[in-house]
Design an enzyme around this catalytic site. Structure first.
Site, PDB file in Angstrom:
ATOM      1  N   LYS A   1     -11.801   1.522 -14.332  1.00 29.81           N
ATOM      2  CA  LYS A   1     -12.097   0.116 -14.203  1.00 29.81           C
ATOM      3  C   LYS A   1     -12.410  -0.691 -15.384  1.00 29.81           C
ATOM      4  CE  LYS A   1     -11.940  -0.295  -9.577  1.00 29.81           C
ATOM      5  NZ  LYS A   1     -11.109  -0.995  -8.806  1.00 29.81           N
TER       6      LYS A   1
ATOM      7  N   THR B   1     -15.676  -3.116 -10.919  1.00 32.43           N
ATOM      8  CA  THR B   1     -17.012  -2.600 -10.098  1.00 32.43           C
ATOM      9  C   THR B   1     -18.223  -2.973 -11.036  1.00 32.43           C
ATOM     10  OG1 THR B   1     -18.003  -0.593  -9.634  1.00 32.43           O
ATOM     11  CG2 THR B   1     -16.269  -0.355 -11.344  1.00 32.43           C
TER      12      THR B   1
ATOM     13  N   SER C   1     -18.237   7.637 -14.641  1.00 30.78           N
ATOM     14  CA  SER C   1     -17.448   8.549 -14.126  1.00 30.78           C
ATOM     15  C   SER C   1     -16.036   8.165 -14.457  1.00 30.78           C
ATOM     16  CB  SER C   1     -17.261   8.700 -12.434  1.00 30.78           C
ATOM     17  OG  SER C   1     -16.789   7.442 -12.157  1.00 30.78           O
TER      18      SER C   1
ATOM     19  N   ASP D   1       0.631  -1.311  -0.066  1.00 36.31           N
ATOM     20  CA  ASP D   1       0.071  -0.017  -0.070  1.00 36.31           C
ATOM     21  C   ASP D   1       0.854   1.226   0.033  1.00 36.31           C
ATOM     22  OD1 ASP D   1      -1.884   2.074   0.886  1.00 36.31           O
ATOM     23  OD2 ASP D   1      -3.354   0.306   1.202  1.00 36.31           O
TER      24      ASP D   1
ATOM     25  N   VAL E   1     -24.469  12.583 -13.218  1.00 38.21           N
ATOM     26  CA  VAL E   1     -25.120  12.426 -14.321  1.00 38.21           C
ATOM     27  C   VAL E   1     -25.438  11.183 -14.489  1.00 38.21           C
ATOM     28  CG1 VAL E   1     -25.023  12.616 -17.048  1.00 38.21           C
ATOM     29  CG2 VAL E   1     -23.928  14.525 -15.547  1.00 38.21           C
TER      30      VAL E   1
ATOM     31  N   GLN F   1     -17.508  -5.578  -8.186  1.00 35.99           N
ATOM     32  CA  GLN F   1     -18.234  -5.665  -6.731  1.00 35.99           C
ATOM     33  C   GLN F   1     -19.283  -4.483  -6.973  1.00 35.99           C
ATOM     34  OE1 GLN F   1     -16.298  -6.105  -2.678  1.00 35.99           O
ATOM     35  NE2 GLN F   1     -15.609  -4.127  -3.373  1.00 35.99           N
TER      36      GLN F   1
ATOM     37  N   TYR G   1     -13.775   7.747 -12.801  1.00 39.00           N
ATOM     38  CA  TYR G   1     -13.211   6.493 -11.891  1.00 39.00           C
ATOM     39  C   TYR G   1     -13.598   5.178 -12.413  1.00 39.00           C
ATOM     40  CZ  TYR G   1     -14.057   2.637  -8.715  1.00 39.00           C
ATOM     41  OH  TYR G   1     -14.322   1.315  -8.204  1.00 39.00           O
ATOM     42  N   HIS G   2     -14.864   5.113 -12.699  1.00 38.20           N
ATOM     43  CA  HIS G   2     -15.660   3.917 -13.294  1.00 38.20           C
ATOM     44  C   HIS G   2     -15.031   3.561 -14.553  1.00 38.20           C
ATOM     45  CE1 HIS G   2     -18.907   4.615 -10.305  1.00 38.20           C
ATOM     46  NE2 HIS G   2     -18.774   3.547 -10.206  1.00 38.20           N
TER      47      HIS G   2
HETATM   48  P1  NAD Z   1      -9.956   2.490  -0.248  1.00 39.71           P
HETATM   49  O1  NAD Z   1      -9.632   3.721  -0.745  1.00 39.71           O
HETATM   50  O2  NAD Z   1     -10.141   2.430   1.257  1.00 39.71           O
HETATM   51  O3  NAD Z   1      -8.311   1.654  -0.422  1.00 39.71           O
HETATM   52  C1  NAD Z   1      -7.824   1.457  -1.423  1.00 39.71           C
HETATM   53  C2  NAD Z   1      -6.280   1.339  -0.956  1.00 39.71           C
HETATM   54  O4  NAD Z   1      -5.332   1.284  -2.053  1.00 39.71           O
HETATM   55  C3  NAD Z   1      -5.724   2.549  -0.044  1.00 39.71           C
HETATM   56  O5  NAD Z   1      -5.372   2.058   1.129  1.00 39.71           O
HETATM   57  C4  NAD Z   1      -4.830   3.135  -0.820  1.00 39.71           C
HETATM   58  O6  NAD Z   1      -3.805   3.908  -0.011  1.00 39.71           O
HETATM   59  C5  NAD Z   1      -4.417   2.187  -1.638  1.00 39.71           C
HETATM   60  N1  NAD Z   1      -3.690   2.522  -3.114  1.00 39.71           N
HETATM   61  C6  NAD Z   1      -4.337   3.345  -3.910  1.00 39.71           C
HETATM   62  N2  NAD Z   1      -3.509   3.576  -5.137  1.00 39.71           N
HETATM   63  C7  NAD Z   1      -2.449   2.887  -4.802  1.00 39.71           C
HETATM   64  C8  NAD Z   1      -1.171   2.512  -5.495  1.00 39.71           C
HETATM   65  N3  NAD Z   1      -0.941   3.225  -6.657  1.00 39.71           N
HETATM   66  N4  NAD Z   1      -0.101   1.655  -4.912  1.00 39.71           N
HETATM   67  C9  NAD Z   1      -0.371   1.262  -3.665  1.00 39.71           C
HETATM   68  N5  NAD Z   1      -1.627   1.491  -3.082  1.00 39.71           N
HETATM   69  C10 NAD Z   1      -2.593   2.078  -3.427  1.00 39.71           C
HETATM   70  O7  NAD Z   1     -11.021   1.480  -0.885  1.00 39.71           O
HETATM   71  P2  NAD Z   1     -11.880   0.388  -0.874  1.00 39.71           P
HETATM   72  O8  NAD Z   1     -13.193   1.038  -0.531  1.00 39.71           O
HETATM   73  O9  NAD Z   1     -11.181  -0.485   0.113  1.00 39.71           O
HETATM   74  O10 NAD Z   1     -11.741  -0.084  -2.300  1.00 39.71           O
HETATM   75  C11 NAD Z   1     -11.029  -1.126  -2.648  1.00 39.71           C
HETATM   76  C12 NAD Z   1     -11.133  -1.639  -4.310  1.00 39.71           C
HETATM   77  O11 NAD Z   1     -12.422  -2.301  -4.239  1.00 39.71           O
HETATM   78  C13 NAD Z   1     -11.013  -0.409  -5.259  1.00 39.71           C
HETATM   79  O12 NAD Z   1     -10.344  -1.020  -6.384  1.00 39.71           O
HETATM   80  C14 NAD Z   1     -12.479  -0.264  -5.499  1.00 39.71           C
HETATM   81  O13 NAD Z   1     -12.446   0.123  -6.735  1.00 39.71           O
HETATM   82  C15 NAD Z   1     -13.111  -1.552  -5.232  1.00 39.71           C
HETATM   83  N6  NAD Z   1     -14.690  -1.389  -4.820  1.00 39.71           N
HETATM   84  C16 NAD Z   1     -14.892  -0.803  -3.818  1.00 39.71           C
HETATM   85  C17 NAD Z   1     -16.303  -0.900  -3.305  1.00 39.71           C
HETATM   86  C18 NAD Z   1     -16.954  -0.007  -1.987  1.00 39.71           C
HETATM   87  O14 NAD Z   1     -17.920   0.203  -1.945  1.00 39.71           O
HETATM   88  N7  NAD Z   1     -15.943   0.604  -1.171  1.00 39.71           N
HETATM   89  C19 NAD Z   1     -17.338  -1.159  -4.083  1.00 39.71           C
HETATM   90  C20 NAD Z   1     -16.930  -1.831  -5.271  1.00 39.71           C
HETATM   91  C21 NAD Z   1     -15.608  -1.881  -5.514  1.00 39.71           C
HETATM   92  N1  USQ Z   2     -26.139   8.347  -3.731  1.00 37.86           N
HETATM   93  C1  USQ Z   2     -27.107   9.206  -3.183  1.00 37.86           C
HETATM   94  N2  USQ Z   2     -27.000   9.665  -2.042  1.00 37.86           N
HETATM   95  C2  USQ Z   2     -25.919   9.781  -1.551  1.00 37.86           C
HETATM   96  C3  USQ Z   2     -24.874   9.014  -1.757  1.00 37.86           C
HETATM   97  C4  USQ Z   2     -24.994   8.251  -3.085  1.00 37.86           C
HETATM   98  O1  USQ Z   2     -28.507   9.190  -3.641  1.00 37.86           O
HETATM   99  O2  USQ Z   2     -25.542  10.463  -0.454  1.00 37.86           O
HETATM  100  C5  USQ Z   2     -26.529   7.656  -5.133  1.00 37.86           C
HETATM  101  C6  USQ Z   2     -25.457   8.029  -6.053  1.00 37.86           C
HETATM  102  O3  USQ Z   2     -26.158   8.994  -6.998  1.00 37.86           O
HETATM  103  C7  USQ Z   2     -25.503   6.715  -6.930  1.00 37.86           C
HETATM  104  C8  USQ Z   2     -25.687   5.441  -5.764  1.00 37.86           C
HETATM  105  O4  USQ Z   2     -26.180   6.355  -4.486  1.00 37.86           O
HETATM  106  O5  USQ Z   2     -26.646   6.369  -7.826  1.00 37.86           O
HETATM  107  C9  USQ Z   2     -24.547   4.992  -5.361  1.00 37.86           C
HETATM  108  O6  USQ Z   2     -23.703   5.801  -5.212  1.00 37.86           O
HETATM  109  P1  USQ Z   2     -22.296   5.421  -4.033  1.00 37.86           P
HETATM  110  O7  USQ Z   2     -21.594   6.897  -3.637  1.00 37.86           O
HETATM  111  O8  USQ Z   2     -22.778   4.771  -2.971  1.00 37.86           O
HETATM  112  O9  USQ Z   2     -21.244   4.589  -4.673  1.00 37.86           O
HETATM  113  P2  USQ Z   2     -20.509   4.918  -6.184  1.00 37.86           P
HETATM  114  O10 USQ Z   2     -20.142   6.303  -6.428  1.00 37.86           O
HETATM  115  O11 USQ Z   2     -21.110   4.212  -7.178  1.00 37.86           O
HETATM  116  O12 USQ Z   2     -19.158   4.132  -5.860  1.00 37.86           O
HETATM  117  C10 USQ Z   2     -19.058   3.096  -4.943  1.00 37.86           C
HETATM  118  C11 USQ Z   2     -17.575   2.749  -4.620  1.00 37.86           C
HETATM  119  C12 USQ Z   2     -16.847   2.559  -5.688  1.00 37.86           C
HETATM  120  C13 USQ Z   2     -17.550   1.181  -6.420  1.00 37.86           C
HETATM  121  C14 USQ Z   2     -18.840   1.365  -6.587  1.00 37.86           C
HETATM  122  C15 USQ Z   2     -19.742   0.073  -6.983  1.00 37.86           C
HETATM  123  O13 USQ Z   2     -17.100   4.087  -4.097  1.00 37.86           O
HETATM  124  O14 USQ Z   2     -15.593   2.248  -5.176  1.00 37.86           O
HETATM  125  O15 USQ Z   2     -16.736   0.887  -7.468  1.00 37.86           O
HETATM  126  O16 USQ Z   2     -19.492   1.840  -5.384  1.00 37.86           O
HETATM  127  S1  USQ Z   2     -20.992   0.286  -8.047  1.00 37.86           S
HETATM  128  O17 USQ Z   2     -21.813   1.499  -7.723  1.00 37.86           O
HETATM  129  O18 USQ Z   2     -21.701  -0.798  -8.349  1.00 37.86           O
HETATM  130  O19 USQ Z   2     -20.144   0.934  -9.407  1.00 37.86           O
END
Ligand code: NAD
Ligand code: USQ
Length: 484
Positions: A276, A235, A270, A122, A418, A299, A272-273
């Site tokens: 992925k 994701t 986005s 990390d 959006v 996920q 971000y998305h």
């Molecule tokens: P998080 O931000 O809590 O953790 C990510 C970790 O990766 C952090 O500790 C960060 O320091 C480390 N990191 C980022 N870039 C790095 C790099 N270049 N080198 C080394 N370390 C690095 O995120 P999370 O919620 O634990 O999510 C983990 C993964 O799961 C992500 O890839 C995210 O896209 C995916 N994901 C998360 C969710 C969610 O709801 N949290 C949902 C779907 C997918």
């Molecule tokens: N939303 C609300 N109110 C809020 C927060 C979110 O209405 O206060 C809505 C958003 O507009 C969106 C939905 O809830 O339509 C989900 O938003 P979110 O912020 O819970 O999740 P998202 O931005 O999609 O991202 C999170 C994680 C990301 C992961 C993703 C899975 O941060 O790392 O990839 O969930 S997924 O949504 O299936 O793409």
């Protein structure tokens, strides 16, 4: 050779560092973007711990491990867990990239408990984001060194630690050569959609960090551990919200009389998305070209905070984000209810997504590791257990709050994103169930416990961080440096 770094190292931050700039609705344009760690030119490129450099040049290699020798087997396995029949047959080595984060920390502990030899890689960049944006986890979280030390003292189990940026290939190569993983679980990305939509520099950072990091992991596997299984966190958002059922990775299409099974169309919403989506393409290509074995875990949104392992000691506590940038829907709603803030439903609230309990995240990852993809196979699992619309989540939290005597209100916030607000959504998610996933479905008792947890820490909530502050439409080029 990898250096073993004592756990007492501290990060040195340059004097230009301004930890408390806040991201508010009005100040998105004015918060500083140029925080740097000592010796790092790019604000994000590498975290450098002083005194630990590879043989000269610009490469920032920092590797750390717990104080005891990392290869030493646990001599005093603690009795805190019943380990019968859960240990892998031979000790598999799993590298957890992003192991200091929300999903990664819980997973690293779970795998360690199950008898896997675990190394966390990390850069700690996530802790830097918090400082930059002036946000914080609801729960106080210990340093990664103290977390690992605490785990060792409670269970006798060692977790190796490599601190560095996976975009730095030399650092990653050294970590691979030193640890020799059988599986890599890759959580290490910038994972917030709003963060990626703040401005040009965050969009570029997100795509660079995520796409190049993953590309480096693929090259490291090819170069040093050909048989290593990549378990990559993707994701559900890669698919968007099509008006047809979402399949698990692939769809069979008949077109002009010919039939083929093709990757399911991607419509990310986005930067971000989209990162992925790019990752998935690169992984699929290298499976075909080089015979890499990979599982892409698409996920859904994760909720919850406690797992069996993080609950053992408060120093093992996981982070819980509730702010408008990193907080996700259900976790945010529980914290909002706890502090009497109206639940922030964006737009019409019909946005439907797949959700899962963090206890299922760790289970799914373990199932993927225990049942690896074949060489050359690009396997895709949709990793969630239930679908909810935002309105449904708000109704569930309102009901759970009322049961605890809390009056919960909901407010309709103009949608900063959006996205479709009323749409069809039916995503398949059977493959992990077939492998043995036993889901923890969202129940009254989980909501009670999450709400009670939020109430316990409610004094730590900064209510100014709750409202969304990043607009998809207003994204632009922001000034690089701004006076505090
Ligand atoms: P998080 O931000 O809590 O953790 C990510 C970790 O990766 C952090 O500790 C960060 O320091 C480390 N990191 C980022 N870039 C790095 C790099 N270049 N080198 C080394 N370390 C690095 O995120 P999370 O919620 O634990 O999510 C983990 C993964 O799961 C992500 O890839 C995210 O896209 C995916 N994901 C998360 C969710 C969610 O709801 N949290 C949902 C779907 C997918
Ligand atoms: N939303 C609300 N109110 C809020 C927060 C979110 O209405 O206060 C809505 C958003 O507009 C969106 C939905 O809830 O339509 C989900 O938003 P979110 O912020 O819970 O999740 P998202 O931005 O999609 O991202 C999170 C994680 C990301 C992961 C993703 C899975 O941060 O790392 O990839 O969930 S997924 O949504 O299936 O793409």
């Amino acid at each position: 050779m990898a250096h073993l770094l004592s756990t007492s190292c501290t990060l040195k931050i340059s004097s230009g560092y301004k930890p408390y700039s806040r991201l508010t609705q009005d100040s998105v344009a004015s918060f500083p973007t140029s925080f740097t760690f000592q010796t790092s030119k790019s604000p994000f490129k590498s975290l450098v711990l002083p005194g630990e450099r590879s043989g000269g040049g610009n490469c920032n290699i920092v590797q750390a491990t717990t104080i005891s020798s990392s290869r030493e087997a646990s001599k005093n396995p603690s009795s805190v867990f019943d380990q019968s029949s859960t240990e892998p047959s031979k000790s598999q080595k799993v590298m957890v990239i992003g192991g200091d984060g929300y999903c990664g920390w819980a997973t690293a502990l779970h795998l360690s408990k199950k008898g896997y030899e675990v190394a966390i890689v990390d850069s700690l960049v996530r802790r830097l984001f918090d400082h930059q944006l002036g946000i914080d986890s609801l729960t106080p979280i210990a340093s990664i060194h103290n977390r690992i030390r605490c785990w060792k003292s409670l269970t006798g189990k060692n977790i190796e630690l490599y601190i560095g940026d996976i975009c730095d290939f030399e650092f990653l190569s050294e970590s691979f050569k030193s640890f020799e993983p059988d599986a890599v679980v890759h959580f290490g990305e910038q994972r917030s959609a709003p963060y990626s939509m703040i401005d040009r520099s965050r969009a570029v950072f997100t795509q660079h960090n995520n796409v190049i990091g993953t590309l480096n992991v693929l090259f490291a596997i090819k170069e040093f551990r050909e048989q290593c299984h990549l378990v990559k966190l993707g994701t559900m958002g890669e698919y968007g919200t099509p008006n047809i059922d979402i399949e698990e990775g692939y769809i069979t299409i008949t077109h002009n009389g010919r039939t083929d099974t093709l990757p399911y169309p991607k419509q990310a919403s986005s930067f971000y998305h989209l990162s992925k989506v790019h990752d998935s393409h690169n992984i699929a290509f290298t499976c075909k070209a080089w015979g890499i074995r990979a599982t892409d875990l698409n996920q859904g949104v994760v909720y919850g905070v406690k797992t069996e392992e993080t609950d053992l000691h408060e120093e093992l506590s996981n982070r819980l984000d509730y702010d408008g940038v990193f907080g996700t829907a259900l976790n945010r709603f529980c914290v909002q209810a706890a502090v009497g803030h109206p639940l922030t439903v964006y737009g019409k609230g019909g946005q439907t997504r797949g959700y899962l309990d963090i206890r299922d995240t760790v289970q799914c990852v373990e199932l993927a590791i225990a049942n690896p993809a074949k060489p050359g196979e690009f396997r895709v699992f949709n990793q969630f257990t239930e679908q909810f619309s935002v309105n449904e989540l708000a109704a569930l939290v309102t009901k759970a709050g009322n049961k605890l005597g809390i009056e919960v209100k909901t407010t309709s916030v103009p949608n900063p994103r959006v996205e479709a607000e009323e749409h069809y959504y039916n995503a398949k998610h059977t493959k992990l169930i077939e492998l043995g996933l036993k889901p923890h479905l969202l129940s009254d008792s989980l909501l009670d416990s999450l709400l009670n947890f939020a109430i316990k820490y409610k004094d730590r909530v900064d209510t100014k961080q709750i409202m969304p502050s990043v607009s998809w439409k207003k994204i632009g080029v922001k000034p690089k440096t701004v006076a505090a």
